[in-house]
Design a protein around this motif. Structure first.
Motif, PDB file in Angstrom:
ATOM      1  N   GLU A 138     -24.121  16.575  15.547  1.00 56.32           N
ATOM      2  CA  GLU A 138     -22.742  16.152  15.330  1.00 56.32           C
ATOM      3  C   GLU A 138     -21.754  16.951  16.167  1.00 56.32           C
TER       4      GLU A 138
ATOM      5  N   TRP B 187     -27.999   8.017   3.681  1.00 58.96           N
ATOM      6  CA  TRP B 187     -26.934   8.843   4.269  1.00 58.96           C
ATOM      7  C   TRP B 187     -26.929   8.670   5.790  1.00 58.96           C
TER       8      TRP B 187
ATOM      9  N   ASP C  56     -22.281  15.437   2.760  1.00 59.80           N
ATOM     10  CA  ASP C  56     -21.794  16.146   3.942  1.00 59.80           C
ATOM     11  C   ASP C  56     -21.498  17.601   3.606  1.00 59.80           C
TER      12      ASP C  56
ATOM     13  N   LYS D 294     -24.085   6.487   8.840  1.00 61.41           N
ATOM     14  CA  LYS D 294     -23.373   7.203   9.895  1.00 61.41           C
ATOM     15  C   LYS D 294     -23.082   6.245  11.046  1.00 61.41           C
TER      16      LYS D 294
ATOM     17  N   SER E 126     -19.355  12.139   1.187  1.00 61.60           N
ATOM     18  CA  SER E 126     -18.649  13.409   1.372  1.00 61.60           C
ATOM     19  C   SER E 126     -19.357  14.548   0.645  1.00 61.60           C
TER      20      SER E 126
ATOM     21  N   ARG F  32     -27.864  18.984  11.192  1.00 61.34           N
ATOM     22  CA  ARG F  32     -26.537  18.426  11.431  1.00 61.34           C
ATOM     23  C   ARG F  32     -25.988  18.768  12.816  1.00 61.34           C
TER      24      ARG F  32
END
Length: 374
Positions: free
Chosen positions: A212, A305, A346, A309, A343, A209
């Motif tokens: 990001e 997923w 995430d 994005k 969510s 991740r």
């Protein structure tokens, strides 16, 4: 097209007019010369995978001049020679880690320091050699493989723009750079009056991740499309490794990495890295539960997923069998994860955000604007 197959979705690649399938077929497994790694494909198998990818509607193919010492480009070139070339978007990259003895450099006691990096000399030679192996007269997207600290980036930018003007490449992109490096590239393109770069190939997944924190913000603000590589983290996001597993699956790339700890493998970390991390298996449990609600596999959830994005134009997949390809392609269209499920994923994959990223994000929580350019 085979029964039950749905065409992929096409996205603009960044802020360009180029449309690519949201699944990009990677070719790291094409060719037999990959340092003993398992799952490599011979040319017949690779061509059958390429044929099936095209049948799904896929038009985006990723390779590099150092995948299997150039053999991957040759395999794709032999396939392209039998197809309508303009239907496909081919991206390749120049070597960055080792000398390319296969490209005509004398490797019998002779050392040529200009067979890696992003110098004008190396880039021009690399493009010409890739064109020859790919059996084409142009490359749709040419990406740097990684930032080169030995070459002024202005030299690289100008050279690639010259190659666009020469008709040898059509678009330019980056790969594996830091946030400030991507921002500098985009600002220099503006100040130098050259064609802007349109893409970034970056590792990105539920187990990676970190892009990001900064990279994706640069891409969002500058109109750069993200091509996410290692979306399944080398097999960790397939569900093949269970919480009670005592070893990685035999013949897997994770098992190869475990047996060769001296080789750094960001794309397929060894078994020891995550095997005792309960959070990873909690994530896999969440993915499995969400997947069951859609009648989808853990792998398909991982890809879906990514594809939802906002900066991701395409996910780069690797497949060594038709079955693997078909399973991955199912993630491309025809279903979606809900906002709540996104969510959940995430939260389950979240990593602690360090200073100053956490402070800046928190201070701007009500101030942020998004530019969804896909």
């Amino acid at each position: 097209m085979a029964a039950g197959m749905k065409h992929v979705v096409y996205h603009y690649l960044g802020n360009s007019g180029l449309k690519v399938s949201n699944i990009c077929l990677g070719s790291t497994v094409f060719g037999k010369h990959k340092a003993g790694r398992p799952g490599q494909c011979d040319e017949i198998t690779a061509h059958s995978i390429l044929d099936r990818f095209a049948e799904w509607g896929g038009n985006f193919i990723d390779t590099s001049d150092d995948y299997s010492n150039g053999e991957a480009e040759e395999i794709i070139g032999n396939w392209l020679a039998k197809k309508q070339r303009d239907r496909f978007i081919v991206t390749t990259k120049p070597c960055y880690m080792q000398d390319k003895s296969y490209s005509g450099v004398d490797n019998v006691g002779q050392y040529d320091p200009n067979t890696i990096g992003l110098s004008r000399k190396h880039l021009i030679r690399s493009v010409d050699e890739s064109l020859r192996r790919l059996k084409t007269d142009y490359i749709d997207l040419y990406q740097i493989h990684v930032w080169d600290e030995g070459t002024p980036i202005e030299e690289t930018i100008r050279t690639l723009d010259d190659l666009i003007k020469a008709g040898k490449i059509r678009y330019v992109g980056a790969g594996n750079v830091l946030g400030w490096q991507m921002q500098k590239i985009m600002m220099l393109c503006k100040s130098m009056g050259v064609n802007p770069w349109i893409s970034l190939a970056s590792q990105y997944s539920l187990l990676c991740r970190w892009p990001e924190w900064e990279l994706l913000d640069v891409c969002r603000n500058e109109g750069v499309g993200v091509m996410a590589w290692s979306p399944l983290k080398g097999g960790w996001l397939t569900g093949k490794i269970k919480r009670d597993s005592s070893s990685p699956p035999e013949g897997s790339r994770i098992a190869f990495s475990e047996a060769n700890p001296q080789i750094k493998q960001q794309s397929h970390p060894n078994y020891s890295k995550y095997s005792s991390d309960g959070k990873v298996f909690d994530l896999l449990d969440t993915m499995e539960r969400i997947g069951q609600k859609h009648d989808k596999t853990i792998s398909q959830v991982a890809l879906r997923w990514l594809l939802q994005k906002d900066t991701v134009s395409a996910a780069i997949i690797g497949a060594k069998t038709l079955q693997q390809l078909d399973e991955n392609m199912v993630a491309s269209a025809g279903w979606e994860l809900s906002e709540k499920q996104m969510s959940e994923l995430d939260d389950a994959s979240a990593v602690e955000v360090p200073y100053p990223y956490e402070l800046v994000a928190r201070a701007n929580k009500s101030r942020r604007r998004f530019n969804n350019f896909i």
